[in-house]
Scaffold this active site. Sequence first.
Site, mmCIF file in Angstrom:
data_model
loop_
_atom_site.group_PDB
_atom_site.id
_atom_site.type_symbol
_atom_site.label_atom_id
_atom_site.label_comp_id
_atom_site.label_asym_id
_atom_site.label_seq_id
_atom_site.Cartn_x
_atom_site.Cartn_y
_atom_site.Cartn_z
ATOM 1 C CG ASP A 125 11.207 -13.867 1.722
ATOM 2 O OD1 ASP A 125 10.031 -14.269 1.731
ATOM 3 O OD2 ASP A 125 11.813 -13.433 2.732
ATOM 4 C CE1 TYR B 260 3.943 -3.226 11.917
ATOM 5 C CE2 TYR B 260 2.596 -1.787 13.294
ATOM 6 C CZ TYR B 260 3.331 -2.003 12.140
ATOM 7 O OH TYR B 260 3.465 -0.991 11.218
ATOM 8 C CG ASP C 90 6.212 -6.846 -2.378
ATOM 9 O OD1 ASP C 90 5.863 -5.725 -1.990
ATOM 10 O OD2 ASP C 90 5.652 -7.903 -1.978
ATOM 11 C CE1 TYR D 284 -3.228 2.913 0.688
ATOM 12 C CE2 TYR D 284 -2.800 2.680 3.047
ATOM 13 C CZ TYR D 284 -3.421 3.346 1.997
ATOM 14 O OH TYR D 284 -4.225 4.419 2.260
ATOM 15 C CB ILE D 285 2.909 2.971 2.564
ATOM 16 C CG1 ILE D 285 1.702 2.939 3.521
ATOM 17 C CG2 ILE D 285 3.619 4.318 2.663
ATOM 18 C CD1 ILE D 285 2.058 3.070 4.995
ATOM 19 N NE ARG E 98 -8.601 -3.013 16.430
ATOM 20 C CZ ARG E 98 -8.304 -2.466 15.256
ATOM 21 N NH1 ARG E 98 -8.663 -3.072 14.135
ATOM 22 N NH2 ARG E 98 -7.690 -1.315 15.181
ATOM 23 C CG ASN F 135 8.035 -12.785 8.015
ATOM 24 O OD1 ASN F 135 8.923 -13.625 7.864
ATOM 25 N ND2 ASN F 135 6.774 -13.005 7.703
ATOM 26 C CG PHE G 295 -13.588 -2.739 16.739
ATOM 27 C CD1 PHE G 295 -14.639 -3.646 16.587
ATOM 28 C CD2 PHE G 295 -12.542 -2.791 15.822
ATOM 29 C CE1 PHE G 295 -14.643 -4.575 15.554
ATOM 30 C CE2 PHE G 295 -12.530 -3.715 14.790
ATOM 31 C CZ PHE G 295 -13.594 -4.610 14.651
ATOM 32 N NE ARG H 152 -6.105 4.285 16.580
ATOM 33 C CZ ARG H 152 -6.504 4.217 17.848
ATOM 34 N NH1 ARG H 152 -6.837 5.309 18.510
ATOM 35 N NH2 ARG H 152 -6.572 3.060 18.472
HETATM 36 N N1 UDP Z 1 -12.214 0.304 14.025
HETATM 37 C C1 UDP Z 1 -13.557 0.050 14.234
HETATM 38 N N2 UDP Z 1 -14.165 -0.891 13.459
HETATM 39 C C2 UDP Z 1 -13.504 -1.575 12.473
HETATM 40 C C3 UDP Z 1 -12.144 -1.300 12.253
HETATM 41 C C4 UDP Z 1 -11.519 -0.354 13.064
HETATM 42 O O1 UDP Z 1 -14.189 0.633 15.116
HETATM 43 O O2 UDP Z 1 -14.119 -2.434 11.822
HETATM 44 C C5 UDP Z 1 -11.536 1.320 14.864
HETATM 45 C C6 UDP Z 1 -10.345 0.782 15.619
HETATM 46 O O3 UDP Z 1 -10.752 0.248 16.852
HETATM 47 C C7 UDP Z 1 -9.492 2.047 15.779
HETATM 48 C C8 UDP Z 1 -9.820 2.866 14.520
HETATM 49 O O4 UDP Z 1 -11.035 2.319 14.004
HETATM 50 O O5 UDP Z 1 -9.914 2.788 16.898
HETATM 51 C C9 UDP Z 1 -8.748 2.756 13.454
HETATM 52 O O6 UDP Z 1 -8.459 1.386 13.285
HETATM 53 P P1 UDP Z 1 -7.545 0.865 12.111
HETATM 54 O O7 UDP Z 1 -7.514 -0.625 12.199
HETATM 55 O O8 UDP Z 1 -7.966 1.483 10.817
HETATM 56 O O9 UDP Z 1 -6.110 1.484 12.426
HETATM 57 P P2 UDP Z 1 -5.182 1.364 13.726
HETATM 58 O O10 UDP Z 1 -5.419 2.649 14.495
HETATM 59 O O11 UDP Z 1 -5.546 0.139 14.478
HETATM 60 O O12 UDP Z 1 -3.812 1.313 13.165
#
Ligand code: UDP
Length: 327
Positions: free
Chosen positions: A50, A140, A31, A11-12, A281, A91, A207, A220
């Site tokens: 790789d 990660y 890649d 992607y990036i 989450r 990786n 989430f 975010r």
């Molecule tokens: N999020 C959500 N529902 C989803 C996917 C993500 O509510 O189906 C929320 C997630 O909990 C976070 C924000 O969206 O607060 C951004 O999540 P993403 O996975 O895009 O990026 P991250 O911040 O985890 O790198």
Amino acid sequence: MNILVTGGAGYIGSHFVKAAIGAGHRPVVLDNLSTGHRWAVLAEDFYDADLADGAKLKDILSKERIEAVVHFAANAYVGESIENPTKYFNNNYVNTLKLLDAMLECGVRTLIFSSTCAVYGIPGSIPITEDEPKKPINPYGLTKHFIEETLKWYESAYGLNCIALRYFNAAGADPGLDTGEMHDPETHLIPLVLEAAAGRREFIEIFGADYDTPDGTCVRDYIHVSDLAVAHLLALDYLMTAGKSGTFNLGGNRGHSVREVIDVARSVTSSDIPVRQGQRRPGDPPVLVSDSTHARQTLGWEPGYEDISVIVGHAWQWMKKAGEMGL
Ligand code: UDP
């Protein structure tokens, strides 16, 4: 410059390749296509290889007369890293060591490294500056932190110069729609919301709505992927001219909640996007917002697509185009 771009089918990485060609460089993509796509390789020169193959790396670095490396290749799913840490340590970390050692053997001492705001874990203060303590809360983020620390020792011992770029939430797509986001499985908020807008999923699940944030959902800092790409070119120029290593946050210096993103997507797509409220989450910090002053002042970086509706709009146009192309 001849630039080796690891992960240039991702992607990036693919957005960087487009920007690098536009700036007159010659990107050479390496890649293994484990998560990247052949269609996303915009460079003429491509190696399906790789990072674990040190001999191959050395062969490419010398044959292609590589002068600098931009290293994107990595696994980047936080949840997967918690379930399968060995994949991430091998990786991301072990294979990066192979790359660094191959670079040194071939006399290449200029590196731009993809890092992440996940190195900060749950930050003590917002907005986050580069000085915030590094306390990653998942493998990660830990692998990226390990690499940043390793690079300091490689600089002092071997003169390897590096700029580490800590991305906040990469989003959007190339405005020319030559490339864009496509993950399998997709886990990121904006593409998932857009899939719901397109009717490809029934609803978007939020989430957690009980965070200590203005509307209860996580906040975010979404930054346009093409702006990230440009920052790499600026970092490369800086490294070549000033010869100084460094670490920079790359974000928009402002936050958007999950609910705000969904509302923006509703207006961009003119769709009623069904929402369900779910559980938090694991591993999600409530708020991640950058202070990217250092990149703006030192590298002269000025993001061109700061408006979240423009970012979501480009992602939407890309999703439609990808659908038409059968991707
Ligand atoms: N999020 C959500 N529902 C989803 C996917 C993500 O509510 O189906 C929320 C997630 O909990 C976070 C924000 O969206 O607060 C951004 O999540 P993403 O996975 O895009 O990026 P991250 O911040 O985890 O790198």
